[in-house]
Write a protein that holds these residues in place. Structure first.
Motif, PDB file in Angstrom:
ATOM      1  N   HIS A 149      25.417  38.995  39.079  1.00 55.30           N
ATOM      2  CA  HIS A 149      24.006  39.213  38.756  1.00 55.30           C
ATOM      3  C   HIS A 149      23.203  37.969  39.137  1.00 55.30           C
ATOM      4  CE1 HIS A 149      24.853  42.915  36.500  1.00 55.30           C
ATOM      5  NE2 HIS A 149      25.894  42.284  35.993  1.00 55.30           N
ATOM      6  N   PRO A 150      22.709  37.897  40.374  1.00 54.55           N
ATOM      7  CA  PRO A 150      21.889  36.750  40.760  1.00 54.55           C
ATOM      8  C   PRO A 150      20.690  36.607  39.814  1.00 54.55           C
ATOM      9  CG  PRO A 150      22.457  38.078  42.675  1.00 54.55           C
ATOM     10  CD  PRO A 150      22.869  38.867  41.468  1.00 54.55           C
ATOM     11  N   GLY A 151      20.421  35.386  39.435  1.00 53.89           N
ATOM     12  CA  GLY A 151      19.334  35.137  38.489  1.00 53.89           C
ATOM     13  C   GLY A 151      19.814  35.032  37.061  1.00 53.89           C
ATOM     14  N   GLN A 152      21.015  35.563  36.769  1.00 55.23           N
ATOM     15  CA  GLN A 152      21.584  35.492  35.427  1.00 55.23           C
ATOM     16  C   GLN A 152      22.696  34.446  35.345  1.00 55.23           C
ATOM     17  OE1 GLN A 152      20.167  37.433  32.916  1.00 55.23           O
ATOM     18  NE2 GLN A 152      18.729  37.868  34.594  1.00 55.23           N
ATOM     19  N   THR A 153      23.294  34.162  36.484  1.00 55.86           N
ATOM     20  CA  THR A 153      24.333  33.137  36.564  1.00 55.86           C
ATOM     21  C   THR A 153      24.282  32.537  37.961  1.00 55.86           C
ATOM     22  OG1 THR A 153      26.689  32.681  36.202  1.00 55.86           O
ATOM     23  CG2 THR A 153      26.140  34.710  37.360  1.00 55.86           C
ATOM     24  N   SER A 154      24.869  31.387  38.136  1.00 57.18           N
ATOM     25  CA  SER A 154      24.870  30.773  39.460  1.00 57.18           C
ATOM     26  C   SER A 154      25.997  31.359  40.295  1.00 57.18           C
ATOM     27  CB  SER A 154      25.049  29.260  39.335  1.00 57.18           C
ATOM     28  OG  SER A 154      26.355  28.946  38.871  1.00 57.18           O
ATOM     29  N   GLU A 155      25.810  31.327  41.589  1.00 57.60           N
ATOM     30  CA  GLU A 155      26.880  31.773  42.481  1.00 57.60           C
ATOM     31  C   GLU A 155      28.139  30.941  42.260  1.00 57.60           C
ATOM     32  OE1 GLU A 155      27.509  30.647  46.819  1.00 57.60           O
ATOM     33  OE2 GLU A 155      26.502  32.613  46.972  1.00 57.60           O
ATOM     34  N   ALA A 156      27.961  29.637  42.098  1.00 55.50           N
ATOM     35  CA  ALA A 156      29.120  28.763  41.914  1.00 55.50           C
ATOM     36  C   ALA A 156      29.931  29.151  40.689  1.00 55.50           C
ATOM     37  CB  ALA A 156      28.663  27.306  41.807  1.00 55.50           C
ATOM     38  N   GLN A 157      29.251  29.488  39.598  1.00 55.42           N
ATOM     39  CA  GLN A 157      29.955  29.871  38.376  1.00 55.42           C
ATOM     40  C   GLN A 157      30.684  31.199  38.555  1.00 55.42           C
ATOM     41  OE1 GLN A 157      30.727  28.398  35.686  1.00 55.42           O
ATOM     42  NE2 GLN A 157      31.425  30.096  34.403  1.00 55.42           N
ATOM     43  N   PHE A 158      30.017  32.176  39.154  1.00 51.41           N
ATOM     44  CA  PHE A 158      30.648  33.483  39.354  1.00 51.41           C
ATOM     45  C   PHE A 158      31.846  33.365  40.283  1.00 51.41           C
ATOM     46  CE2 PHE A 158      31.138  37.587  41.509  1.00 51.41           C
ATOM     47  CZ  PHE A 158      31.280  38.429  40.417  1.00 51.41           C
ATOM     48  N   VAL A 159      31.679  32.652  41.388  1.00 44.96           N
ATOM     49  CA  VAL A 159      32.785  32.491  42.329  1.00 44.96           C
ATOM     50  C   VAL A 159      33.943  31.752  41.673  1.00 44.96           C
ATOM     51  CG1 VAL A 159      33.499  31.358  44.475  1.00 44.96           C
ATOM     52  CG2 VAL A 159      31.358  32.636  44.384  1.00 44.96           C
ATOM     53  N   SER A 160      33.649  30.739  40.862  1.00 45.80           N
ATOM     54  CA  SER A 160      34.703  30.014  40.155  1.00 45.80           C
ATOM     55  C   SER A 160      35.506  30.949  39.266  1.00 45.80           C
ATOM     56  CB  SER A 160      34.094  28.881  39.322  1.00 45.80           C
ATOM     57  OG  SER A 160      35.077  28.236  38.542  1.00 45.80           O
ATOM     58  N   GLN A 161      34.815  31.862  38.565  1.00 43.94           N
ATOM     59  CA  GLN A 161      35.506  32.826  37.719  1.00 43.94           C
ATOM     60  C   GLN A 161      36.378  33.769  38.546  1.00 43.94           C
ATOM     61  OE1 GLN A 161      35.330  31.494  34.702  1.00 43.94           O
ATOM     62  NE2 GLN A 161      34.439  33.225  33.593  1.00 43.94           N
ATOM     63  N   CYS A 162      35.831  34.215  39.660  1.00 45.33           N
ATOM     64  CA  CYS A 162      36.607  35.085  40.548  1.00 45.33           C
ATOM     65  C   CYS A 162      37.860  34.369  41.048  1.00 45.33           C
ATOM     66  CB  CYS A 162      35.760  35.525  41.738  1.00 45.33           C
ATOM     67  SG  CYS A 162      34.462  36.733  41.362  1.00 45.33           S
ATOM     68  N   MET A 163      37.709  33.119  41.393  1.00 39.58           N
ATOM     69  CA  MET A 163      38.844  32.378  41.919  1.00 39.58           C
ATOM     70  C   MET A 163      39.900  32.097  40.847  1.00 39.58           C
ATOM     71  SD  MET A 163      38.286  32.442  45.038  1.00 39.58           S
ATOM     72  CE  MET A 163      39.745  31.509  45.496  1.00 39.58           C
ATOM     73  N   THR A 164      39.470  32.039  39.595  1.00 43.59           N
ATOM     74  CA  THR A 164      40.448  31.932  38.515  1.00 43.59           C
ATOM     75  C   THR A 164      41.326  33.181  38.482  1.00 43.59           C
ATOM     76  OG1 THR A 164      39.053  30.484  37.159  1.00 43.59           O
ATOM     77  CG2 THR A 164      40.745  31.748  36.018  1.00 43.59           C
ATOM     78  N   LEU A 165      40.705  34.352  38.569  1.00 40.05           N
ATOM     79  CA  LEU A 165      41.471  35.593  38.633  1.00 40.05           C
ATOM     80  C   LEU A 165      42.359  35.609  39.875  1.00 40.05           C
ATOM     81  CD1 LEU A 165      38.738  38.226  37.624  1.00 40.05           C
ATOM     82  CD2 LEU A 165      40.498  37.221  36.155  1.00 40.05           C
ATOM     83  N   TYR A 166      41.794  35.226  40.978  1.00 38.40           N
ATOM     84  CA  TYR A 166      42.518  35.227  42.248  1.00 38.40           C
ATOM     85  C   TYR A 166      43.749  34.327  42.173  1.00 38.40           C
ATOM     86  CZ  TYR A 166      42.964  35.250  47.384  1.00 38.40           C
ATOM     87  OH  TYR A 166      43.417  35.409  48.660  1.00 38.40           O
ATOM     88  N   GLY A 167      43.556  33.148  41.609  1.00 33.95           N
ATOM     89  CA  GLY A 167      44.663  32.201  41.503  1.00 33.95           C
ATOM     90  C   GLY A 167      45.765  32.668  40.589  1.00 33.95           C
ATOM     91  N   ARG A 168      45.416  33.534  39.625  1.00 33.34           N
ATOM     92  CA  ARG A 168      46.422  34.059  38.706  1.00 33.34           C
ATOM     93  C   ARG A 168      47.027  35.370  39.193  1.00 33.34           C
ATOM     94  NH1 ARG A 168      43.514  32.564  32.858  1.00 33.34           N
ATOM     95  NH2 ARG A 168      43.839  30.309  33.085  1.00 33.34           N
ATOM     96  N   GLY A 169      46.620  35.797  40.381  1.00 31.82           N
ATOM     97  CA  GLY A 169      47.174  37.033  40.925  1.00 31.82           C
ATOM     98  C   GLY A 169      46.710  38.277  40.212  1.00 31.82           C
ATOM     99  N   ILE A 170      45.525  38.229  39.589  1.00 33.14           N
ATOM    100  CA  ILE A 170      44.963  39.379  38.880  1.00 33.14           C
ATOM    101  C   ILE A 170      44.043  40.136  39.822  1.00 33.14           C
ATOM    102  CG2 ILE A 170      43.471  40.105  36.973  1.00 33.14           C
ATOM    103  CD1 ILE A 170      44.507  37.709  35.397  1.00 33.14           C
TER     104      ILE A 170
END
Length: 302
Positions: A123-144
């Protein structure tokens, strides 16, 4: 009892929750604040539903569960606990959730990652791209497993391109077509968005569905917090209650009663459409087969 009960059943669950921690202008739930009583009712409903799922272990069908509440679920501990428990039940094939990924993800270490999936919305405007991508990469790194995407508003095009650039190429970035305004997109804009989401045109379409075959009500069910079951989130007809009826007694072929179906969680269950072949067993969490070639997390050595 329905002797032709499908071997695999998908349940969409939606309790009393109707609030979100974001304030997107196009979303009605961003303007709702649930009372303490409503939140407690939602917690009790989910606890009861989790117990019901637990009790289905001896049934002749396996379950996949998708949490899609009116609002953000994972800010509430009871949804996180439910996902952890359900992901470890032998008769549950999958537990998925729609989420904005705004919460800490340390708890995901407790999940059975082979059975969970996240449908993550940016949701652009509600969170930063950096924060959202960081969360995605946490899932990615855990193989989720997860997909990520956003609403295709014209003012978000730059953010959509940037999100696609920031995420690994084997993560599917979907775009929900903005349909509040007829003919919103120009042909050039459709082509532009298809360079990011090759399935965008399918979401842009509203499918003529009246009388058409659909798995909703047969092997796909929409369960409300009080146990009431509908064949589809758009169809107001109640076809049973999981706490009063056996699911195999509720299941039946039920052609669509709506004139059109334009939402992903609806039209994907029309067997005459190509979606089951495009997404395989990742249909619920919206990950096409072409994005399943690599195990997510492999690029990070997980």
């Amino acid at each position: 009892m329905n002797i032709n009960m499908p071997a695999k059943v998908s349940l969409y669950y939606r309790g009393s929750l109707s609030s979100c921690n974001y304030a997107c202008p196009y979303c009605p739930f961003s303007k709702t604040v649930d009372s303490r009583e409503t939140l407690e009712r939602d917690r009790q409903q989910l606890d009861r539903f989790t117990g019901w799922v637990r009790e289905q272990a001896d049934k002749p069908y396996r379950l996949s569960i998708f949490f899609n509440p009116y609002g953000e679920a994972l800010v509430h501990g009871w949804y996180r606990r439910a996902m952890v428990e359900l992901s470890h039940l032998p008769h549950v094939d999958k537990v998925a959730v729609q989420t904005n990924l705004s919460v800490k993800l340390d708890w995901t270490a407790e999940l059975n990652r082979d059975k969970v999936a996240f449908w993550a919305t940016y949701h652009p405007g509600q969170t930063s791209e950096a924060q959202f991508v960081s969360q995605c990469m946490t899932l990615y790194g855990r193989g989720i497993a997860f997909s990520a995407g956003t609403v295709g508003l014209r003012e978000s095009f730059a953010a959509i391109h940037s999100l696609r650039h920031q995420l690994p190429e084997d993560v599917y970035v979907w775009i929900n077509a903005f349909k509040d305004r007829p003919a919103y997109y120009t042909p050039d804009e459709v082509e532009e968005l298809e360079t990011i989401d090759p399935y965008f045109r399918y979401n842009l379409t509203d499918y003529a569905s009246l009388g058409q075959s659909c798995l909703a009500g047969e092997s796909v069910f929409y369960v409300q917090g009080n146990g009431m079951v509908k064949r589809c989130y758009q169809d107001k007809r109640v076809i049973g209650n999981i706490y009063r009826h056996q699911l195999e007694d509720i299941a039946a072929e039920r052609p669509c009663g709506m004139k059109q179906c334009g939402c992903y969680i609806g039209y994907i269950h029309m067997p005459d459409q190509p979606f089951a072949h495009q997404y395989g067993d990742r249909l619920l969490e919206r990950i096409p087969l072409q994005y399943q070639a690599h195990e997510q997390g492999s690029f990070l050595g997980v």
